[in-house]
Design a protein around this motif. Structure first.
Motif, mmCIF file in Angstrom:
data_model
loop_
_atom_site.group_PDB
_atom_site.id
_atom_site.type_symbol
_atom_site.label_atom_id
_atom_site.label_comp_id
_atom_site.label_asym_id
_atom_site.label_seq_id
_atom_site.Cartn_x
_atom_site.Cartn_y
_atom_site.Cartn_z
ATOM 1 N N TYR A 21 0.455 -1.450 0.101
ATOM 2 C CA TYR A 21 -0.051 0.178 0.003
ATOM 3 C C TYR A 21 1.030 1.195 -0.414
ATOM 4 N N SER A 22 1.863 0.889 0.131
ATOM 5 C CA SER A 22 2.727 2.367 0.877
ATOM 6 C C SER A 22 3.475 2.568 -0.805
ATOM 7 N N LYS A 23 3.869 1.588 -0.995
ATOM 8 C CA LYS A 23 5.109 1.453 -2.744
ATOM 9 C C LYS A 23 4.946 0.983 -3.371
ATOM 10 N N GLY A 24 4.186 0.374 -3.104
ATOM 11 C CA GLY A 24 3.581 -0.532 -4.871
ATOM 12 C C GLY A 24 2.885 0.089 -5.497
ATOM 13 N N GLN A 25 2.876 -0.408 -7.053
ATOM 14 C CA GLN A 25 1.963 -0.311 -8.094
ATOM 15 C C GLN A 25 0.551 -0.837 -8.414
ATOM 16 N N SER A 26 0.142 0.016 -8.603
ATOM 17 C CA SER A 26 -1.395 -1.072 -8.590
ATOM 18 C C SER A 26 -1.614 -1.559 -9.805
ATOM 19 N N SER A 27 -2.092 -2.474 -10.423
ATOM 20 C CA SER A 27 -2.470 -2.746 -11.937
ATOM 21 C C SER A 27 -3.426 -2.249 -12.711
ATOM 22 N N ARG A 28 -3.852 -1.226 -12.324
ATOM 23 C CA ARG A 28 -5.051 -0.270 -12.765
ATOM 24 C C ARG A 28 -3.742 0.401 -13.303
ATOM 25 N N GLY A 29 -3.143 0.786 -13.088
ATOM 26 C CA GLY A 29 -2.357 2.581 -12.536
ATOM 27 C C GLY A 29 -2.203 3.095 -11.760
ATOM 28 N N GLY A 30 -1.024 3.666 -11.929
ATOM 29 C CA GLY A 30 -0.731 4.400 -10.370
ATOM 30 C C GLY A 30 -0.359 3.826 -9.086
ATOM 31 N N ALA A 31 0.305 4.852 -8.383
ATOM 32 C CA ALA A 31 0.348 4.682 -7.369
ATOM 33 C C ALA A 31 -0.322 4.014 -6.318
ATOM 34 N N MET A 32 -0.132 2.435 -5.042
ATOM 35 C CA MET A 32 -1.403 2.411 -4.522
ATOM 36 C C MET A 32 -1.502 3.212 -3.393
ATOM 37 N N LYS A 33 -0.496 4.363 -2.931
ATOM 38 C CA LYS A 33 -0.292 5.696 -2.096
ATOM 39 C C LYS A 33 -0.978 6.169 -2.675
ATOM 40 N N ASP A 34 -1.672 6.042 -3.624
ATOM 41 C CA ASP A 34 -2.347 7.325 -3.716
ATOM 42 C C ASP A 34 -4.036 6.608 -4.197
ATOM 43 N N LEU A 35 -4.008 6.328 -3.760
ATOM 44 C CA LEU A 35 -5.676 4.979 -3.849
ATOM 45 C C LEU A 35 -6.913 5.725 -3.176
ATOM 46 N N THR A 36 -7.715 5.759 -3.962
ATOM 47 C CA THR A 36 -8.696 6.835 -2.968
ATOM 48 C C THR A 36 -9.705 5.902 -1.895
ATOM 49 N N ASP A 37 -10.783 6.623 -1.462
ATOM 50 C CA ASP A 37 -12.057 5.871 -1.074
ATOM 51 C C ASP A 37 -12.500 5.239 -2.067
ATOM 52 N N GLY A 38 -13.109 5.677 -3.001
ATOM 53 C CA GLY A 38 -13.951 5.119 -4.340
ATOM 54 C C GLY A 38 -12.847 3.761 -5.054
ATOM 55 N N LYS A 39 -11.812 3.947 -4.785
ATOM 56 C CA LYS A 39 -11.133 2.621 -5.209
ATOM 57 C C LYS A 39 -11.135 1.551 -5.045
ATOM 58 N N ILE A 40 -11.011 1.907 -3.391
ATOM 59 C CA ILE A 40 -10.497 0.655 -2.374
ATOM 60 C C ILE A 40 -11.549 0.191 -2.060
ATOM 61 N N TYR A 41 -13.000 0.923 -2.158
ATOM 62 C CA TYR A 41 -14.132 0.576 -1.306
ATOM 63 C C TYR A 41 -14.616 -0.333 -2.622
ATOM 64 N N HIS A 42 -14.552 -0.079 -4.084
ATOM 65 C CA HIS A 42 -14.640 -0.794 -5.141
ATOM 66 C C HIS A 42 -14.362 -1.938 -5.069
ATOM 67 N N THR A 43 -12.329 -1.975 -4.736
ATOM 68 C CA THR A 43 -12.078 -3.523 -5.124
ATOM 69 C C THR A 43 -12.032 -4.432 -4.049
ATOM 70 N N ILE A 44 -12.603 -3.621 -2.759
ATOM 71 C CA ILE A 44 -13.097 -4.367 -1.509
ATOM 72 C C ILE A 44 -14.342 -5.029 -2.261
ATOM 73 N N THR A 45 -15.408 -4.296 -2.877
ATOM 74 C CA THR A 45 -17.047 -5.298 -3.266
ATOM 75 C C THR A 45 -16.771 -5.849 -4.610
ATOM 76 N N TYR A 46 -15.748 -5.660 -5.025
ATOM 77 C CA TYR A 46 -15.850 -6.406 -6.087
ATOM 78 C C TYR A 46 -14.796 -7.394 -7.015
ATOM 79 N N GLY A 47 -13.661 -7.025 -5.987
ATOM 80 C CA GLY A 47 -12.230 -7.158 -6.050
ATOM 81 C C GLY A 47 -11.864 -7.221 -7.580
ATOM 82 N N VAL A 48 -10.209 -7.586 -7.711
ATOM 83 C CA VAL A 48 -9.521 -7.606 -9.215
ATOM 84 C C VAL A 48 -8.305 -8.251 -8.557
ATOM 85 N N ASN A 49 -8.325 -9.214 -9.963
ATOM 86 C CA ASN A 49 -7.244 -9.876 -10.268
ATOM 87 C C ASN A 49 -7.679 -10.755 -9.053
#
Length: 194
Positions: A139-167
């Motif tokens: 979460y602090s150093k990695g890169q998201s598979s959907r693009g961008g740094a994990m540390k920059d994930l917004t509320d909506g992105k995290i909530y969407h991922t918990i709700t639907y999953g990814v990879n």
């Protein structure tokens, strides 16, 4: 003498009948002692996996009618697509107050549901990684598979991922209530700062 015995027998019978009426009428004054349609009170309950002749398909467990919404269900109006993910990133913000209590509850929920893969500190070093499964990004150093740094994930992105999953991560919508997902989002933001 015969008349005397008849009177005693009738008297005793009358006393026994009167005593029976008094004794049985003292139980419940609201009850008449009659039960109309007893099958409405003592019905046969079916187990969900039992056959049931009341339905055409013979099953007890039925699929709810189309459009049925469970009690307490909160709809998430963003589809499980890249467009839905991006739109949630821009429009969705946490619905609960950021309090120490919610943050502590988020930590407990994260430890229970997320740490087996993401690790207790969100570095992607959970127990399943030690058993050969691919590591999720930090979460602090990695890169998201959907693009961008994990540390920059917004509320909506995290909530969407918990709700639907990814990879490799599946959906947690059935295991984690919407309010609890927001608590996890709050805790993940803390891990992004590490």
């Amino acid at each position: 003498m015969l008349a005397m015995n008849k009177i005693k027998i009738l008297g005793t019978t009358a006393i026994v009948i009167a005593a029976s009426i008094v004794a049985t009428s003292c139980k419940d004054r609201r009850s008449t002692g009659w039960e109309y349609a007893p099958n409405m009170y003592e019905h046969t309950a079916y187990d969900p996996d039992q056959p049931n002749s009341q339905f055409k398909d013979g099953k007890t467990a039925q699929v709810p009618p189309a459009g049925t919404i469970p009690v307490g269900f909160k709809k998430f109006d963003y589809p499980n697509t890249r467009e839905g993910y991006d739109k949630a990133s821009l429009e969705v913000a946490s619905l609960i107050a950021q309090t120490p209590k919610h943050l502590a509850e988020g930590k407990v929920l994260f430890t229970t549901f997320c740490s087996p893969c993401h690790g207790t500190t969100g570095e992607g070093d959970g127990l399943v990684v030690k058993h050969g499964y691919p590591a999720p990004p930090s979460y602090s150093k990695g890169q998201s598979s959907r693009g961008g740094a994990m540390k920059d994930l917004t509320d909506g992105k995290i909530y969407h991922t918990i709700t639907y999953g990814v990879n490799s991560m599946g959906s947690y919508a059935s295991q984690i209530a919407p309010e609890d997902r927001w608590k996890i989002v709050m805790y993940v933001h803390q891990l992004q700062k590490l």
